[in-house]
Design an enzyme around this catalytic site. Structure first.
Site, short mmCIF file in Angstrom:
data_model
loop_
_atom_site.label_atom_id
_atom_site.label_comp_id
_atom_site.label_asym_id
_atom_site.label_seq_id
_atom_site.Cartn_x
_atom_site.Cartn_y
_atom_site.Cartn_z
N SER A 93 0.80 -1.23 0.00
CA SER A 93 0.00 0.00 0.00
C SER A 93 0.83 1.28 0.00
O SER A 93 0.24 2.37 -0.03
CB SER A 93 -0.95 0.00 1.20
OG SER A 93 -2.04 -0.87 0.96
N LYS A 128 0.03 3.78 -2.68
CA LYS A 128 -0.93 4.88 -2.51
C LYS A 128 -0.25 6.23 -2.36
O LYS A 128 -0.90 7.26 -2.55
CB LYS A 128 -1.84 4.60 -1.32
CG LYS A 128 -2.74 3.38 -1.47
CD LYS A 128 -3.64 3.22 -0.26
CE LYS A 128 -4.62 2.05 -0.43
NZ LYS A 128 -4.00 0.75 -0.19
N SER A 164 -6.26 3.26 4.54
CA SER A 164 -5.67 2.53 3.42
C SER A 164 -6.75 1.89 2.54
O SER A 164 -6.72 0.69 2.27
CB SER A 164 -4.68 1.47 3.92
OG SER A 164 -3.77 1.11 2.91
#
Length: 532
Positions: free
Chosen positions: A88, A91, A336
């Protein structure tokens, strides 16, 4: 990633937590390193080398970069150019590109339109529900659209409801996403028309809550949020006597909108609560809106149709606008949210090239990263969230991005979206809410977490003991331990504990894995609501 079945305790609220504060021992450079893993030198390099020599990283790979935030000077590098799975941390690229290319004030719109003619309270023609990609649309927002239509005096539509999801292409799932995550809410299908069940804004999902029956042998009592007939419940579970094992499981069957509730739940047990994806978000949105129209006295002649564009010249009858992007960043980055990342990726593609596809969005993100000084020839990005294991980023390029965006006009708003270590408010602490507590990094370090099986990352900002702001990027791969989060934490806490400008290094060894540690292949916010 395997999808866990979570049995939540009603004592744990979605915005509260029960968590023991773990007190760590702050040590100096003299702590014992594993045999054969002594520091390469003293100072910051020696301290971090010792942390990375933890036995949990035996045979694994680490890409780590630490820099002075003001000058960009690299203070530590460990294989900083090695390309590893960022999970993640992807991101970071998606969110900054969205702020730069869409703008902090960007809003998604969901419109109700028609090309039909009005005859008193009757609308002759089809009604179009046109999706603009909003991943935060709640059932209450569809209800408001229906109420506005009814308030205009319309009570009957002679045509059908047409769900226009043509802003994006028809590819619903990202490349190489794990098949066994199909019903897991962090792997929902992407559509410009969708529904989020609550204010975590997990678009494309329903919340399934099951309670035991009154007596052994009864079926569990199951309810859906939002209430909808779009999904079918197949309740196979059984209530068993108090004290027996709770084995109740909730899962959607492959390729269908049938949700199966199976296993046993004891009398008096707490609710089993799961966020479960639907198979087709466009149909889900159309069903929720159709139900809202019915409640407000607006009758449709036929059932919903999907996948048709709104004709040019259609008259706007009602509209809903999302929160601005600068506010949407908070649930997106704090928790997230994978679906927010993918929706933004396709939206970037649509707004920059007229094509709501992953390819178009990723091309625009890549162009943005190049302008920020990121060497895009050294990275590979196939989705916006990091769910795919095909993404590759070196820590050096993540650090470069973190340094570069500090000069952006929207930096303060983006910075505020990063999770804050050990902040008790879930809307602030996010995925770092239970980490680095009782250390100098608590309420100090901000960062984006990342979690896949065998891949973990943490990149962000921290102020050291001398007041110097630092950028850090830690990407760890190919380990066999259940979690290496405490290794990441030890690096950040060491930075927060040290005066790096003067070489006053207070090193902190990694803590041992906790008995109650969340699985290392899942972001803690995906384990609602136990860990953060």
């Amino acid at each position: 990633m395997s999808r866990p079945v979570i049995h939540t305790d009603r004592r744990l609220t979605r915005h509260g937590w029960i968590w023991p504060v773990v007190i760590g021992l702050v040590c100096t450079l003299t702590w014992s390193a594993p045999a054969g893993a002594g520091p390469s030198d003293t100072g910051l390099k020696g301290a971090i080398d010792k942390i990375l020599a933890d036995a949990r990283m035996d045979g694994g790979a680490a890409s780590v970069v630490i820099a002075d935030a003001a000058t960009g000077e690299r203070l530590y590098q460990r294989d900083g150019t090695d390309r590893l799975m960022p999970a993640s941390n992807t991101k970071l690229a998606t969110s900054t590109a969205a702020m730069a290319l869409l703008g902090p004030g960007y809003r998604f719109r969901t419109d109700v339109l028609s090309t039909g003619s009005r005859h008193g309270s009757v609308l002759r023609g089809d009604l179009y529900l046109r999706g603009g990609g909003d991943p935060t649309t709640l059932a209450v927002n569809y209800d408001r659209l229906a109420a506005d239509l009814a308030a205009s005096g319309i009570t009957r539509v002679t045509g059908r409801l047409v769900a226009d999801d043509t802003r994006f292409d028809t590819r619903r799932l990202g490349r190489s996403w794990a098949a066994d995550d199909e019903s897991s809410y962090y792997s929902a299908q992407i559509s410009p028309l969708t529904v989020a069940p609550d204010t975590d804004y997990d678009s494309g999902t329903v919340v399934v809550e099951a309670l035991p029956g009154a007596e052994p042998g009864d079926k569990p009592q199951v309810k859906l949020t939002p209430p909808t007939g779009y999904v079918r419940l197949d309740i196979r579970g059984t209530t068993v006597p108090a004290g027996q094992a709770d084995t109740l499981a909730v899962e959607r069957q492959h390729g269908t909108d049938t949700i199966t509730v199976s296993g046993n739940i004891p009398v008096g047990a707490s609710a089993t609560k799961e966020w479960v994806t639907v198979w087709e978000p466009t149909g889900y949105a159309a069903a929720v809106f159709s139900d809202a129209l019915r409640r407000h006295g607006v009758r449709l002649t036929g059932g919903p149709r999907t996948g048709r564009p709104t004709p040019p010249g259609a008259t706007l009858l009602a509209s809903h606008s999302s929160m601005p992007l600068k506010e949407l960043l908070l649930p997106f980055m704090k928790l997230s949210n994978n679906m927010h990342a993918e929706t933004l990726t396709k939206t970037i593609g649509y707004e920059t090239s007229g094509r709501g596809t992953w390819d178009a969005g990723l091309a625009a993100i890549r162009g943005y990263l190049e302008k920020e000084g990121v060497k895009t020839t050294t990275i590979r990005q196939f989705d916006g969230s990091g769910l795919t294991r095909m993404n590759l980023f070196p820590a050096e390029q993540l650090a470069t991005l973190l340094l570069s965006v500090r000069g952006a006009p929207w930096y303060a708003e983006w910075y505020a979206s990063l999770p804050v270590a050990c902040h008790p408010d879930r809307a602030v602490g996010g995925t770092l809410r239970s980490r680095m507590c009782a250390t100098p990094a608590a309420l100090n370090a901000r960062g984006k977490t990342g979690s896949l099986t065998g891949a973990s990352a943490l990149s962000g900002y921290v102020t050291d003991a001398g007041g110097r702001e630092l950028v850090y990027s830690v990407v760890l791969n190919n380990y066999l331990a259940s979690s290496v989060k405490s290794i990441e934490d030890a690096i950040v806490v060491t930075l927060a504990s040290s005066g790096t400008a003067h070489g006053t290094i207070t090193a902190v060894p990694p803590k041992a894995a906790r008995a109650t540690e969340p699985p290392g292949d899942l972001e803690c916010s995906w384990l609602k609501p136990k860990f953060c």
